[in-house]
Design a protein around this motif. Structure first.
Motif, PDB file in Angstrom:
ATOM      1  N   THR A  30      22.266  45.201  42.461  1.00 11.01           N
ATOM      2  CA  THR A  30      22.734  44.500  43.649  1.00 11.01           C
ATOM      3  C   THR A  30      24.137  45.557  44.147  1.00 11.01           C
ATOM      4  O   THR A  30      24.756  45.976  42.881  1.00 11.01           O
ATOM      5  N   ASP A  31      24.021  46.229  45.264  1.00 11.00           N
ATOM      6  CA  ASP A  31      25.092  47.048  45.797  1.00 11.00           C
ATOM      7  C   ASP A  31      26.287  46.002  45.770  1.00 11.00           C
ATOM      8  O   ASP A  31      26.313  44.976  46.237  1.00 11.00           O
ATOM      9  N   SER A  32      27.620  46.690  45.283  1.00 11.84           N
ATOM     10  CA  SER A  32      28.657  45.963  45.507  1.00 11.84           C
ATOM     11  C   SER A  32      29.121  45.617  46.957  1.00 11.84           C
ATOM     12  O   SER A  32      29.617  44.340  47.264  1.00 11.84           O
ATOM     13  N   GLU A  33      28.672  46.248  47.968  1.00 13.17           N
ATOM     14  CA  GLU A  33      28.691  45.690  49.396  1.00 13.17           C
ATOM     15  C   GLU A  33      28.108  44.507  49.901  1.00 13.17           C
ATOM     16  O   GLU A  33      28.582  43.724  50.645  1.00 13.17           O
ATOM     17  N   ASP A  34      26.983  44.298  49.185  1.00 12.37           N
ATOM     18  CA  ASP A  34      26.025  43.006  49.213  1.00 12.37           C
ATOM     19  C   ASP A  34      26.856  41.832  48.801  1.00 12.37           C
ATOM     20  O   ASP A  34      27.016  40.893  49.328  1.00 12.37           O
ATOM     21  N   LEU A  81      33.180  47.317  40.788  1.00 13.41           N
ATOM     22  CA  LEU A  81      33.482  46.280  41.688  1.00 13.41           C
ATOM     23  C   LEU A  81      34.998  45.955  42.041  1.00 13.41           C
ATOM     24  O   LEU A  81      35.282  45.687  43.169  1.00 13.41           O
ATOM     25  N   GLU A  82      35.968  46.258  41.240  1.00  9.19           N
ATOM     26  CA  GLU A  82      37.287  46.239  41.517  1.00  9.19           C
ATOM     27  C   GLU A  82      37.786  46.928  42.568  1.00  9.19           C
ATOM     28  O   GLU A  82      38.336  46.762  43.595  1.00  9.19           O
ATOM     29  N   GLY A 128      26.847  38.155  37.910  1.00  8.84           N
ATOM     30  CA  GLY A 128      25.912  39.333  38.189  1.00  8.84           C
ATOM     31  C   GLY A 128      25.729  40.229  36.911  1.00  8.84           C
ATOM     32  O   GLY A 128      26.574  40.227  36.434  1.00  8.84           O
ATOM     33  N   GLY A 129      24.721  41.002  36.958  1.00  7.81           N
ATOM     34  CA  GLY A 129      24.366  41.983  36.099  1.00  7.81           C
ATOM     35  C   GLY A 129      23.170  41.901  35.489  1.00  7.81           C
ATOM     36  O   GLY A 129      22.104  41.511  36.042  1.00  7.81           O
ATOM     37  N   ASN A 130      22.786  42.419  34.203  1.00 11.42           N
ATOM     38  CA  ASN A 130      21.905  42.278  33.382  1.00 11.42           C
ATOM     39  C   ASN A 130      22.008  40.930  32.727  1.00 11.42           C
ATOM     40  O   ASN A 130      22.421  40.816  31.634  1.00 11.42           O
ATOM     41  N   ALA A 135      39.308  47.859  47.881  1.00 13.95           N
ATOM     42  CA  ALA A 135      38.988  48.439  49.251  1.00 13.95           C
ATOM     43  C   ALA A 135      38.636  47.611  50.505  1.00 13.95           C
ATOM     44  O   ALA A 135      38.885  47.910  51.800  1.00 13.95           O
ATOM     45  N   ALA A 136      37.859  46.481  50.170  1.00 16.99           N
ATOM     46  CA  ALA A 136      37.464  45.543  51.109  1.00 16.99           C
ATOM     47  C   ALA A 136      38.483  44.536  51.740  1.00 16.99           C
ATOM     48  O   ALA A 136      38.455  43.568  52.400  1.00 16.99           O
ATOM     49  N   GLY A 137      39.667  44.746  50.947  1.00 16.78           N
ATOM     50  CA  GLY A 137      40.942  43.987  51.345  1.00 16.78           C
ATOM     51  C   GLY A 137      41.153  42.802  50.594  1.00 16.78           C
ATOM     52  O   GLY A 137      41.980  41.911  50.851  1.00 16.78           O
ATOM     53  N   PHE A 138      40.435  42.461  49.423  1.00 15.84           N
ATOM     54  CA  PHE A 138      40.735  41.382  48.504  1.00 15.84           C
ATOM     55  C   PHE A 138      41.853  41.801  47.658  1.00 15.84           C
ATOM     56  O   PHE A 138      42.003  43.013  47.097  1.00 15.84           O
ATOM     57  N   ASP A 139      42.758  40.776  46.998  1.00 10.27           N
ATOM     58  CA  ASP A 139      43.517  40.911  46.032  1.00 10.27           C
ATOM     59  C   ASP A 139      42.657  40.865  44.747  1.00 10.27           C
ATOM     60  O   ASP A 139      42.012  39.653  44.484  1.00 10.27           O
ATOM     61  N   VAL A 140      42.429  41.839  43.825  1.00 13.21           N
ATOM     62  CA  VAL A 140      41.549  41.599  42.796  1.00 13.21           C
ATOM     63  C   VAL A 140      42.440  41.611  41.253  1.00 13.21           C
ATOM     64  O   VAL A 140      43.380  42.434  41.193  1.00 13.21           O
TER      65      VAL A 140
END
Length: 151
Positions: free
Chosen positions: A124-128, A27-28, A94-96, A33-38
């Motif tokens: 769930t895909d991280s893109e979603d 996720l990080e 998210g998760g189990n 990569a999607a432009g967020f500061d994590v």
């Protein structure tokens, strides 16, 4: 004309006694990569640590991961802790999330009632999740794409 958009900050961690690190590492990377500061708090993160990091980094979103099936206990009172700290952020989990989980809709309902804005299963895909966060934070990729093209 160059448009500068402030990047959105996401606090990410695995709550409670859970030590599963692979999911948040993925996720990080995806959110970065999607432009967020994590801000990755890592594993075995307390509710208080999430709240403090959200305040320190003025987080737009708090993403909670849990894979060992005890998230409901770990998240009791979580939104109260955030509220007490003055955190105003979108919250995802998210998760189990439940041991022997067979009805995810029931699990989703449980976590929505605990105060989470969105609830994701372990498939769930991280893109979603990224797309959902863009919607919830009203980030329109078209604006940034246009800014890139015109600069």
């Amino acid at each position: 004309m160059v448009l500068h958009t402030m990047s959105q900050t996401v606090v990410l961690g695995v709550i409670g006694s859970d030590a599963h690190v692979v999911g948040i590492t993925i996720l990080e990377q995806a959110f970065s990569a999607a432009g967020f500061d994590v801000v990755n708090l890592g594993v075995q993160t307390s509710q208080q640590e999430f709240a403090e990091a959200a305040v320190d980094h003025d987080a737009d979103a708090v993403l909670v991961s849990s894979l060992y099936g005890h998230a409901e206990q770990d998240c009791q009172g979580f939104h109260h802790v955030l509220e007490e700290a003055g955190v105003d952020a979108v919250t995802y989990i998210g998760g189990n999330l439940a041991v022997g989980q067979d009805d995810f809709e029931q699990t989703r309902k449980t976590f929505r009632e605990l105060g989470f804005d969105r609830v994701f299963d372990s498939e769930t895909d991280s893109e979603d999740a990224i797309e959902a966060l863009r919607q919830d934070l009203q980030i329109t990729p078209t604006e940034s794409e246009r800014a890139t093209i015109s600069s």
